[in-house]
Design a protein around this motif. Structure first.
Motif, PDB file in Angstrom:
ATOM      1  N   LEU A 126       0.808  -1.217   0.000  1.00 64.79           N
ATOM      2  CA  LEU A 126       0.000   0.000   0.000  1.00 64.79           C
ATOM      3  C   LEU A 126       0.840   1.266   0.000  1.00 64.79           C
ATOM      4  CD1 LEU A 126      -2.657  -1.256   2.550  1.00 64.79           C
ATOM      5  CD2 LEU A 126      -2.999  -0.911   0.115  1.00 64.79           C
ATOM      6  N   ARG A 127       2.086   1.144   0.474  1.00 64.27           N
ATOM      7  CA  ARG A 127       3.024   2.268   0.505  1.00 64.27           C
ATOM      8  C   ARG A 127       2.478   3.449   1.308  1.00 64.27           C
ATOM      9  NH1 ARG A 127       3.570   2.394  -5.726  1.00 64.27           N
ATOM     10  NH2 ARG A 127       1.437   1.721  -5.425  1.00 64.27           N
ATOM     11  N   ASN A 128       1.740   3.115   2.332  1.00 65.48           N
ATOM     12  CA  ASN A 128       1.171   4.166   3.175  1.00 65.48           C
ATOM     13  C   ASN A 128       0.911   3.557   4.543  1.00 65.48           C
ATOM     14  OD1 ASN A 128      -1.123   5.555   4.539  1.00 65.48           O
ATOM     15  ND2 ASN A 128      -0.873   6.950   2.799  1.00 65.48           N
ATOM     16  N   ARG A 129       1.524   4.120   5.549  1.00 67.25           N
ATOM     17  CA  ARG A 129       1.475   3.530   6.864  1.00 67.25           C
ATOM     18  C   ARG A 129       0.054   3.489   7.421  1.00 67.25           C
ATOM     19  NH1 ARG A 129       5.275   2.591  10.900  1.00 67.25           N
ATOM     20  NH2 ARG A 129       4.242   2.364  12.910  1.00 67.25           N
ATOM     21  N   GLU A 130      -0.641   4.584   7.237  1.00 70.02           N
ATOM     22  CA  GLU A 130      -2.001   4.673   7.793  1.00 70.02           C
ATOM     23  C   GLU A 130      -2.915   3.624   7.166  1.00 70.02           C
ATOM     24  OE1 GLU A 130      -5.272   8.111   7.888  1.00 70.02           O
ATOM     25  OE2 GLU A 130      -3.193   8.770   8.211  1.00 70.02           O
TER      26      GLU A 130
ATOM     27  N   PRO B  67       1.669  -1.329  14.657  1.00 64.78           N
ATOM     28  CA  PRO B  67       1.367  -0.364  15.717  1.00 64.78           C
ATOM     29  C   PRO B  67       0.694  -1.043  16.905  1.00 64.78           C
ATOM     30  CG  PRO B  67       0.410   0.298  13.610  1.00 64.78           C
ATOM     31  CD  PRO B  67       0.988  -1.037  13.412  1.00 64.78           C
ATOM     32  N   GLU B  68       1.104  -0.645  18.087  1.00 63.50           N
ATOM     33  CA  GLU B  68       0.591  -1.278  19.310  1.00 63.50           C
ATOM     34  C   GLU B  68      -0.925  -1.103  19.435  1.00 63.50           C
ATOM     35  OE1 GLU B  68       1.023  -3.848  22.084  1.00 63.50           O
ATOM     36  OE2 GLU B  68       2.711  -3.195  20.837  1.00 63.50           O
ATOM     37  N   ALA B  69      -1.391   0.041  18.981  1.00 62.83           N
ATOM     38  CA  ALA B  69      -2.820   0.312  19.148  1.00 62.83           C
ATOM     39  C   ALA B  69      -3.690  -0.552  18.227  1.00 62.83           C
ATOM     40  CB  ALA B  69      -3.104   1.783  18.869  1.00 62.83           C
ATOM     41  N   ALA B  70      -3.048  -1.117  17.223  1.00 56.71           N
ATOM     42  CA  ALA B  70      -3.843  -1.865  16.242  1.00 56.71           C
ATOM     43  C   ALA B  70      -4.555  -3.038  16.892  1.00 56.71           C
ATOM     44  CB  ALA B  70      -2.944  -2.335  15.112  1.00 56.71           C
ATOM     45  N   TRP B  71      -3.836  -3.712  17.794  1.00 57.40           N
ATOM     46  CA  TRP B  71      -4.450  -4.882  18.426  1.00 57.40           C
ATOM     47  C   TRP B  71      -5.683  -4.487  19.242  1.00 57.40           C
ATOM     48  CZ3 TRP B  71      -5.836  -9.512  18.306  1.00 57.40           C
ATOM     49  CH2 TRP B  71      -6.312 -10.170  19.450  1.00 57.40           C
ATOM     50  N   ASP B  72      -5.579  -3.393  19.952  1.00 60.22           N
ATOM     51  CA  ASP B  72      -6.734  -2.959  20.750  1.00 60.22           C
ATOM     52  C   ASP B  72      -7.942  -2.703  19.845  1.00 60.22           C
ATOM     53  OD1 ASP B  72      -5.321  -3.177  23.057  1.00 60.22           O
ATOM     54  OD2 ASP B  72      -4.628  -1.082  23.008  1.00 60.22           O
ATOM     55  N   LYS B  73      -7.673  -2.113  18.706  1.00 59.98           N
ATOM     56  CA  LYS B  73      -8.783  -1.836  17.794  1.00 59.98           C
ATOM     57  C   LYS B  73      -9.384  -3.130  17.248  1.00 59.98           C
ATOM     58  CE  LYS B  73      -6.994   2.650  16.372  1.00 59.98           C
ATOM     59  NZ  LYS B  73      -6.265   3.373  15.324  1.00 59.98           N
TER      60      LYS B  73
ATOM     61  N   ARG C  36      13.517  -5.134   3.274  1.00 57.76           N
ATOM     62  CA  ARG C  36      12.171  -5.266   3.803  1.00 57.76           C
ATOM     63  C   ARG C  36      11.904  -4.120   4.757  1.00 57.76           C
ATOM     64  NH1 ARG C  36      10.120 -10.300   7.601  1.00 57.76           N
ATOM     65  NH2 ARG C  36       8.587  -9.099   8.770  1.00 57.76           N
ATOM     66  N   PRO C  37      10.821  -3.414   4.564  1.00 56.97           N
ATOM     67  CA  PRO C  37      10.507  -2.341   5.510  1.00 56.97           C
ATOM     68  C   PRO C  37      10.330  -2.922   6.911  1.00 56.97           C
ATOM     69  CG  PRO C  37       8.665  -2.722   3.985  1.00 56.97           C
ATOM     70  CD  PRO C  37       9.805  -3.558   3.520  1.00 56.97           C
ATOM     71  N   ALA C  38      11.277  -2.601   7.789  1.00 59.46           N
ATOM     72  CA  ALA C  38      11.233  -3.180   9.133  1.00 59.46           C
ATOM     73  C   ALA C  38      10.233  -2.422   9.989  1.00 59.46           C
ATOM     74  CB  ALA C  38      12.627  -3.131   9.749  1.00 59.46           C
ATOM     75  N   MET C  39       9.004  -2.639   9.715  1.00 59.13           N
ATOM     76  CA  MET C  39       7.945  -1.922  10.426  1.00 59.13           C
ATOM     77  C   MET C  39       7.326  -2.826  11.477  1.00 59.13           C
ATOM     78  SD  MET C  39       7.673   1.064   9.074  1.00 59.13           S
ATOM     79  CE  MET C  39       8.310   1.929   7.652  1.00 59.13           C
ATOM     80  N   LYS C  40       7.230  -2.336  12.653  1.00 60.66           N
ATOM     81  CA  LYS C  40       6.509  -3.079  13.689  1.00 60.66           C
ATOM     82  C   LYS C  40       5.043  -2.673  13.611  1.00 60.66           C
ATOM     83  CE  LYS C  40       7.729  -4.345  17.753  1.00 60.66           C
ATOM     84  NZ  LYS C  40       7.990  -5.783  17.540  1.00 60.66           N
TER      85      LYS C  40
ATOM     86  N   HIS D  23      -9.911   7.784  -7.294  1.00 61.72           N
ATOM     87  CA  HIS D  23      -8.785   8.553  -7.828  1.00 61.72           C
ATOM     88  C   HIS D  23      -7.880   9.058  -6.720  1.00 61.72           C
ATOM     89  CE1 HIS D  23     -10.709   8.441 -11.717  1.00 61.72           C
ATOM     90  NE2 HIS D  23     -11.828   8.854 -11.138  1.00 61.72           N
ATOM     91  N   ALA D  24      -7.705   8.211  -5.753  1.00 66.76           N
ATOM     92  CA  ALA D  24      -6.875   8.638  -4.629  1.00 66.76           C
ATOM     93  C   ALA D  24      -5.412   8.655  -5.035  1.00 66.76           C
ATOM     94  CB  ALA D  24      -7.060   7.678  -3.464  1.00 66.76           C
ATOM     95  N   VAL D  25      -4.688   9.571  -4.473  1.00 66.92           N
ATOM     96  CA  VAL D  25      -3.261   9.685  -4.768  1.00 66.92           C
ATOM     97  C   VAL D  25      -2.504   8.827  -3.773  1.00 66.92           C
ATOM     98  CG1 VAL D  25      -1.292  11.250  -4.945  1.00 66.92           C
ATOM     99  CG2 VAL D  25      -3.591  12.012  -5.595  1.00 66.92           C
ATOM    100  N   VAL D  26      -1.673   7.983  -4.315  1.00 65.73           N
ATOM    101  CA  VAL D  26      -0.922   7.084  -3.453  1.00 65.73           C
ATOM    102  C   VAL D  26       0.483   7.630  -3.291  1.00 65.73           C
ATOM    103  CG1 VAL D  26      -0.024   4.751  -3.227  1.00 65.73           C
ATOM    104  CG2 VAL D  26      -2.277   5.134  -4.229  1.00 65.73           C
ATOM    105  N   THR D  27       0.866   7.751  -2.110  1.00 62.87           N
ATOM    106  CA  THR D  27       2.234   8.218  -1.864  1.00 62.87           C
ATOM    107  C   THR D  27       3.024   7.099  -1.236  1.00 62.87           C
ATOM    108  OG1 THR D  27       1.705   8.951   0.340  1.00 62.87           O
ATOM    109  CG2 THR D  27       1.410  10.546  -1.437  1.00 62.87           C
ATOM    110  N   SER D  28       4.306   7.265  -1.257  1.00 62.90           N
ATOM    111  CA  SER D  28       5.139   6.241  -0.638  1.00 62.90           C
ATOM    112  C   SER D  28       5.909   6.848   0.515  1.00 62.90           C
ATOM    113  CB  SER D  28       6.076   5.638  -1.679  1.00 62.90           C
ATOM    114  OG  SER D  28       6.782   6.675  -2.293  1.00 62.90           O
ATOM    115  N   GLU D  29       5.184   7.571   1.301  1.00 60.55           N
ATOM    116  CA  GLU D  29       5.837   8.287   2.403  1.00 60.55           C
ATOM    117  C   GLU D  29       6.393   7.342   3.464  1.00 60.55           C
ATOM    118  OE1 GLU D  29       2.915  10.561   4.381  1.00 60.55           O
ATOM    119  OE2 GLU D  29       1.462   8.985   4.334  1.00 60.55           O
ATOM    120  N   ALA D  30       5.755   6.239   3.611  1.00 65.62           N
ATOM    121  CA  ALA D  30       6.145   5.361   4.710  1.00 65.62           C
ATOM    122  C   ALA D  30       7.543   4.810   4.539  1.00 65.62           C
ATOM    123  CB  ALA D  30       5.162   4.225   4.834  1.00 65.62           C
ATOM    124  N   THR D  31       7.913   4.579   3.304  1.00 61.70           N
ATOM    125  CA  THR D  31       9.185   3.912   3.107  1.00 61.70           C
ATOM    126  C   THR D  31      10.310   4.865   2.743  1.00 61.70           C
ATOM    127  OG1 THR D  31       8.451   3.503   0.873  1.00 61.70           O
ATOM    128  CG2 THR D  31       8.174   1.710   2.442  1.00 61.70           C
ATOM    129  N   LYS D  32       9.962   6.118   2.591  1.00 62.70           N
ATOM    130  CA  LYS D  32      11.013   7.073   2.223  1.00 62.70           C
ATOM    131  C   LYS D  32      11.659   7.665   3.474  1.00 62.70           C
ATOM    132  CE  LYS D  32       9.444   8.451  -2.321  1.00 62.70           C
ATOM    133  NZ  LYS D  32       8.876   9.504  -3.124  1.00 62.70           N
TER     134      LYS D  32
END
Lengths: 196, 710
Positions: free
Chosen positions: A48-52, B58-64, B52-56, A101-110
C-alpha cells in the motif's frame, strides 16, 4: 505443514483453540496476532506504501481472519493464509482508491538522508531508492508476489497457497513479475545491460 | 541457451521463477559466459538493495481489532428456536420427544407402543428390533447409541410455560390474578367463558388448513418481523408441511426464547404485542386434526424485558421423507433423509436454509461446546466448523460412556485404535487416551468385561471364543477373558508377537474340544496354551514347521495337527499318549473340507482326531485322487492292467458328514483311454463336470464325467 516454534504452541493449535471458543476472543488469537502482525504489517506497507492505510488493512485482515478461522485448513501453514487475507484486503483498498482517484504516496518507506551521509552512502541511497521505485512501479498484483518471495522468504509453495493457485502458476507469476521488475530497473539505469 | 535468453532469466531466477530445466540451462550458460555472469552480479547487487521495511505493527492496532471482534461477538444474536414436529414412523401420529423411542439402527422415531405392536422398525428397509432412547430419558446405565436430545431438556420448560400462559390468560380474563400457580385452576380453565372476538381471527386459515394438511397440527410458529402472518406446521402422512395463515389486524409477535404459540387442551395461546391471545380450538368432525376456530380473547401482559431478536426465524419445511432429529445451539436443524444421510439446515446462512449432507449417521449428540457429533456404523463426524463435517475415524464399535462421552474403536492400516469423544466435546485418539494406555482391542475387552451384561458382543477383531472363554490379540498381547476376569499373556521369545498376530489373522487359532485349551500356530511353530480359571499357562511345543509345508488341524474328539511336507506327513496329537509326531508316508493327498485324505501303505486313509481310518485298500502311490465338487464325488485315477487305459473310479460322498466310508460307495468304475503324451506325473483336475488331463500346461484330454447315479 505445521508451524512449529520452540516451546510454543503451533499456529494450527492456536487456531484450533480459537475455534473451540468462538463465542469469545481468547488470548490464543492475540498470540497469533503477535506472532504474525509485524510481517503482515510490513507486507501491507510494501503493497500500500502508506502507513495509515497499512494499519487499517492490518486491522481488517486480522478481523477477517478471526471470522474465517473455521475455514482455515489446519493441514496448511498459517502465514500464507493470513498473507492471502492481507493481500486481498490490500487489493480491495487499492481498487477502492482507484475508483476514488486517490493519490498514493510512498511516504512510509522514504527516509530523508542524514547529514552524516558520505557521498558514496548517498549514492548508494539514491540507487536503493531507485530500486525501490522500480518495485513500487509494479502493479500491486506483481509487487505482492515479489514482496512475499524477497522480503518474507516465502517458498513458491507458500506463495501458491497465498495466491490460491497451483505451484506452476505461482512460478509463472513470479517469473512475470520479475521480468516486469527487470524492465523497470533498466528504465532507471540500475542495470548496465537491459534485462528484458 | 543463448545470451539473450539467459539475461531474460536472470531476474526470474533470483525469485525462483524458473522451471528446473531453465535454471539448469541458465547455470550452465553463466558458467561459460563472463558477460552474463557480470550482469547476474549486477542484478543480484541491485536486488540486495531492496530491504524489507522493518515496520513493527502499531501497538494500538491490536486494541482496535480486539474491540471490533468483541463488538462483533456481542452483536451476533442467539439462534432462533425452530420448532419441529416429530411424528411416529408407524402411525404418523404426533410424538412427544421425551416419550418417543428411536430405532436402534436408523433412529426412526416411534411411539413405544407402535414399535412393540409392529415388532420391529417400521421404516422401509429397516428391520431393527431394538430401540434406543436419549440419554436423559432412557433410564438405562448404558443406552446405545447415546442421543443427547436438546429438545428433551426444553420440553419441561415449555410445558411449564404453557400451563403458566394458559393459567395466566384464563386467570386474567376472569379477573383472577391470584390464579397463577394454583394447580386446581390450571386444570379447570373454562374456555366457554372466554368472550369471542367480533370476527373469527383465523377463519381464513381454515381453508388452507384443509388443503394442506393430511395429518394433525403439531407445532405453530409465529413470524415476528412485522409481517402479519403466522405459520402452521403439521406432520402429515408424507412429511412435515407448513403454510401461512393471515392474522390481518392481529399482530402476533414472537419473543426470543419463548414458546409463543402453543396448542394444547383445546386452547391456542399466542404472545402478541397486545398481550396474550387465547383462542379456542376444536376437533374437526372429519379427522383427528385440530382446527382453530376464532374464539380469541386478548389478555394484557406485563411488558417483556427481553429484546426482540433482529433475526427472522423461518418455518422449516422438511421435504417428504426427511425426519427431524435434533437441533443444536446454533439453531441448525438436523434431519434424517431417506438415504440415511443427515441433512443439516443452517438458518443463518444468507437467510435461507442451505442443506449440508453428512454421511449417514446412527446417532446425533450435542456437546457443551455446541459441536454436533454424528456417528453411524463405522464413521464419526463432527460439525464443529458448521456445515463442514469432517470424518474423524472409521469406527468399528461405539460405546457410550458413563460421563456422556463416547468410546469407539477404529481400524486403520490393519491396526486397531481407540478414540474417545469426551462429554466436554473434546476428541482424543490413541492408546493413551483411555483405559491406562491399553490399545484399542484390549480396551474393548476391558469394557466388555466391565459391562458385559450390556455390551457383550462379538467384536470385529482377531478373536476366538471357546465356550465362555474369549481370546483376543492386539498389537502386543494375548488377552483372555474368562468369566469377567481379564488376563494378559505377556509375549515371550517363544511367542513372537508378529508371527502370532499374523497367524491369528490367518485363522489358525484353533478351537479345542477341551475347555480352556487352545493352540496358536505361527509360521514356524505350534504353541499350546491351557486356560484354567483365568490363569493361563503357556508351553511351546517343540514342533518346527518346515518351510513350504501345509498344516491340517482339527478338533473333533481330540486336538490334532498334521504337518504335510513334500516328503512326510507328521502328526501331532496334543492329548493322550500319542502326543508328539507320527511319521506318515504321504503321497498323494487331498483335503476335502476338514478331512485330510492321503495314501499310506497302499491304502487311502484319513484321520479323525488322533484316529486313523483306512478308507480304501489297494490304492497305489501313483494314483491321482481328485474331488468332483459339483456332484461331491471322489475321483481316483489309477493304472489299469491295460497299458493303454486308466481306470477312473468315482465314489459318492455324503454331504455334510465328511469322508467316513468309501468301500461300497462306488458310483462308476470305467476305463478311459490313456491320453497320448500323458504319464503318472501329468496334471489332472476336475472342473465343469469334466476330468482334465494336462501335460506342461497343454490339455491332453477332457472327459465328461458320468452323472451321479444317486
Amino acid at each position: 505443514m505445521r508451524d512449529t516454534q520452540s516451546d510454543e504452541p503451533a499456529d494450527q493449535d492456536l487456531v484450533a483453540l480459537c475455534r473451540e471458543q468462538r463465542d469469545q476472543l481468547t488470548e490464543n488469537f492475540e498470540q497469533l496476532y503477535r506472532r504474525h502482525s509485524d510481517a503482515v504489517f510490513s507486507f501491507l506497507i510494501s503493497l500500500l506504501r502508506n502507513r495509515e492505510k497499512a494499519e487499517d488493512a492490518l486491522q481488517e485482515a486480522f478481523f477477517r481472519a478471526y471470522n474465517a478461522l473455521d475455514r482455515f485448513d489446519p493441514e496448511r501453514a498459517f502465514r500464507p493464509w493470513i498473507f492471502r487475507i492481507a493481500r486481498n484486503v490490500a487489493m480491495d483498498q487499492l481498487r477502492q482508491e482507484k475508483k476514488n482517484h486517490a493519490v498514493v504516496t510512498s511516504e512510509a518507506t522514504k527516509e530523508a538522508p542524514s547529514k552524516e551521509d558520505t557521498v558514496s552512502t548517498v549514492s548508494r541511497r539514491e540507487r536503493k531508492e531507485l530500486v525501490q521505485d522500480a518495485l513500487d512501479a509494479l502493479p500491486a498484483e506483481e509487487r505482492s508476489v515479489l514482496v512475499m518471495k524477497h522480503f518474507h522468504g516465502m517458498t513458491v509453495k507458500q506463495i501458491a497457497e497465498s495466491l490460491s493457485c497451483s505451484l506452476r502458476t505461482a512460478k509463472y507469476r513470479l517469473k512475470g513479475a520479475a521480468l516486469l521488475l527487470g524492465t523497470e530497473l533498466s528504465r532507471r539505469d540500475i542495470t548496465s545491460v537491459e534485462v528484458v | 541457451m543463448n545470451c539473450e535468453q539467459a539475461r531474460s532469466g536472470l531476474l526470474p531466477a533470483n525469485f525462483d521463477g524458473l522451471e528446473d530445466e531453465e535454471s539448469q540451462a541458465l547455470e550452465t550458460h553463466l558458467s561459460t559466459c563472463p558477460a552474463c555472469k557480470t550482469l547476474d552480479s549486477e542484478v543480484s547487487s541491485a536486488l540486495s538493495l531492496l530491504e524489507r521495511p522493518a515496520m513493527k505493527a502499531p501497538e494500538a492496532a491490536w486494541d482496535k481489532i480486539k474491540n471490533r471482534i468483541h463488538e462483533d461477538i456481542a452483536r451476533k444474536p442467539s439462534a432462533p428456536a425452530l420448532k419441529i414436529a416429530v411424528s411416529c414412523t408407524y402411525c404418523k401420529g404426533q410424538l412427544e420427544r421425551a416419550e418417543s423411542v428411536f430405532c436402534g439402527s436408523c433412529l426412526a422415531p416411534h411411539h413405544p407402543g407402535c414399535f412393540e405392536e409392529y415388532g420391529r422398525c417400521s421404516n422401509l428397509g429397516c428391520a431393527e428390533t431394538r430401540t434406543v432412547k436419549p440419554l436423559e430419558t432412557a433410564g438405562q446405565r448404558f443406552p446405545m447409541p447415546a442421543i443427547q436430545a436438546k429438545a428433551t431438556e426444553r420440553k419441561p420448560r415449555r410445558r411449564a410455560k404453557l400451563v403458566a400462559a394458559l393459567v395466566l390468560g384464563a386467570g386474567t380474563a376472569f379477573g383472577m390474578a391470584a390464579m397463577v400457580g394454583d394447580p386446581q385452576k390450571q386444570n379447570s380453565v373454562d374456555i366457554a367463558q372466554v368472550a369471542p372476538l367480533a370476527r373469527p381471527l383465523l377463519k381464513k386459515a381454515r381453508t388452507q388448513y384443509r388443503q394442506v394438511l393430511d395429518g394433525r397440527v403439531s407445532e405453530v410458529t409465529v413470524d415476528r418481523d412485522g409481517d402479519p402472518w403466522f405459520g402452521l406446521s403439521a406432520q402429515g402422512a408424507r412429511g412435515l408441511k407448513s403454510f401461512k395463515a393471515s392474522f390481518k389486524d392481529a399482530m402476533a409477535r414472537k419473543r426470543d426464547g419463548q414458546d409463543d404459540l402453543v396448542i394444547e387442551n383445546g386452547l391456542l395461546a399466542i404472545h402478541g404485542d397486545d398481550g396474550l391471545l387465547v383462542a379456542q380450538t376444536q376437533q374437526d368432525e372429519e379427522s383427528s386434526y385440530a382446527v382453530i376456530d376464532g374464539q380469541v380473547k386478548t389478555v394484557p401482559l406485563p411488558p417483556s424485558t427481553k429484546k426482540a431478536s433482529t433475526l427472522d426465524p423461518k418455518i422449516l419445511d422438511l421435504p417428504d421423507g426427511e425426519t427431524f432429529l435434533d437441533q443444536d445451539k446454533y439453531g441448525r436443524v438436523y434431519a434424517r433423509a431417506l438415504n440415511k444421510q443427515i441433512v443439516v439446515y443452517d438458518p443463518w446462512a444468507a437467510g435461507r436454509y442451505p442443506k449440508a449432507l453428512v454421511e449417514a449417521t446412527a446417532g446425533l449428540s450435542f456437546r457443551n461446546s455446541g459441536q454436533a457429533l454424528l456417528f453411524w456404523g463405522n464413521q464419526a463426524s463432527t460439525l464443529k466448523s458448521r456445515l463442514d463435517p469432517k470424518p474423524l475415524a472409521k469406527m468399528t464399535e461405539v460405546f457410550p460412556l458413563k460421563d456422556g462421552g463416547l468410546f469407539f474403536l477404529y481400524k486403520d492400516s490393519g491396526k486397531h485404535y481407540n478414540g474417545r469423544f469426551g462429554a466436554d466435546g473434546t476428541y482424543s485418539a490413541g492408546a493413551e487416551a483411555i483405559l491406562a494406555g491399553k490399545s484399542g482391542y484390549s480396551s474393548a475387552l476391558e469394557l466388555l468385561s466391565s459391562h458385559r451384561s450390556i455390551l457383550l458382543k462379538e467384536l470385529d477383531c482377531t478373536k476366538r471364543s471357546f465356550g465362555k472363554i474369549k481370546l483376543a490379540v492386539d498389537e502386543e498381547k494375548l488377552w483372555v477373558l474368562d468369566g469377567g476376569k481379564l488376563t494378559c499373556l505377556t509375549p515371550t521369545e517363544a511367542l513372537p508377537v508378529r508371527a502370532e498376530k499374523r497367524a491369528l489373522k490367518n485363522n489358525v487359532l484353533f478351537p479345542s474340544p477341551y475347555d480352556g485349551v487352545f493352540i496358536i500356530r505361527d509360521d514356524q511353530s505350534l504353541y499350546h496354551f491351557t486356560v484354567e480359571a483365568g490363569a493361563v499357562t503357556e508351553s511351546k511345543v517343540d514342533v518346527t514347521i518346515p518351510e513350504n509345508s501345509a498344516v491340517f488341524s482339527g478338533a473333533k474328539e481330540q486336538l490334532w495337527h498334521s504337518i504335510l511336507t513334500d516328503k512326510d506327513l507328521n502328526k501331532c496329537n496334543w492329548q493322550g499318549q500319542n502326543r508328539g509326531l507320527l511319521g506318515v508316508e504321504a503321497f498323494p493327498k487331498i483335503s476335502i473340507g476338514d478331512t485330510l485324505l492321503a495314501v499310506k501303505e497302499n491304502a487311502l486313509v484319513t484321520w479323525d482326531g488322533a484316529w486313523e481310518t483306512q478308507l480304501l485298500p489297494g490304492v497305489a502311490k501313483t494314483s491321482h485322487i481328485l474331488h468332483d465338487k459339483k456332484s461331491n464325488r471322489l475321483v481316483i485315477l489309477s493304472l489299469s492292467d491295460d497299458p493303454g487305459s486308466i481306470r477312473m473310479t468315482l465314489f459318492n460322498l455324503t454331504v455334510g458328514t465328511g469322508v467316513k466310508k468309501l468301500a461300497g460307495a462306488v458310483d462308476w468304475s470305467v476305463l478311459i483311454p490313456f491320453p497320448s503324451g500323458a504319464n503318472a506325473l501329468s496334471t489332472s483336475f476336475v472342473a465343469e463336470g469334466k476330468l482334465w488331463i494336462e501335460e506342461n500346461g497343454k490339455t491332453l484330454k477332457a472327459i465328461s464325467l458320468p452323472p451321479r447315479t444317486n
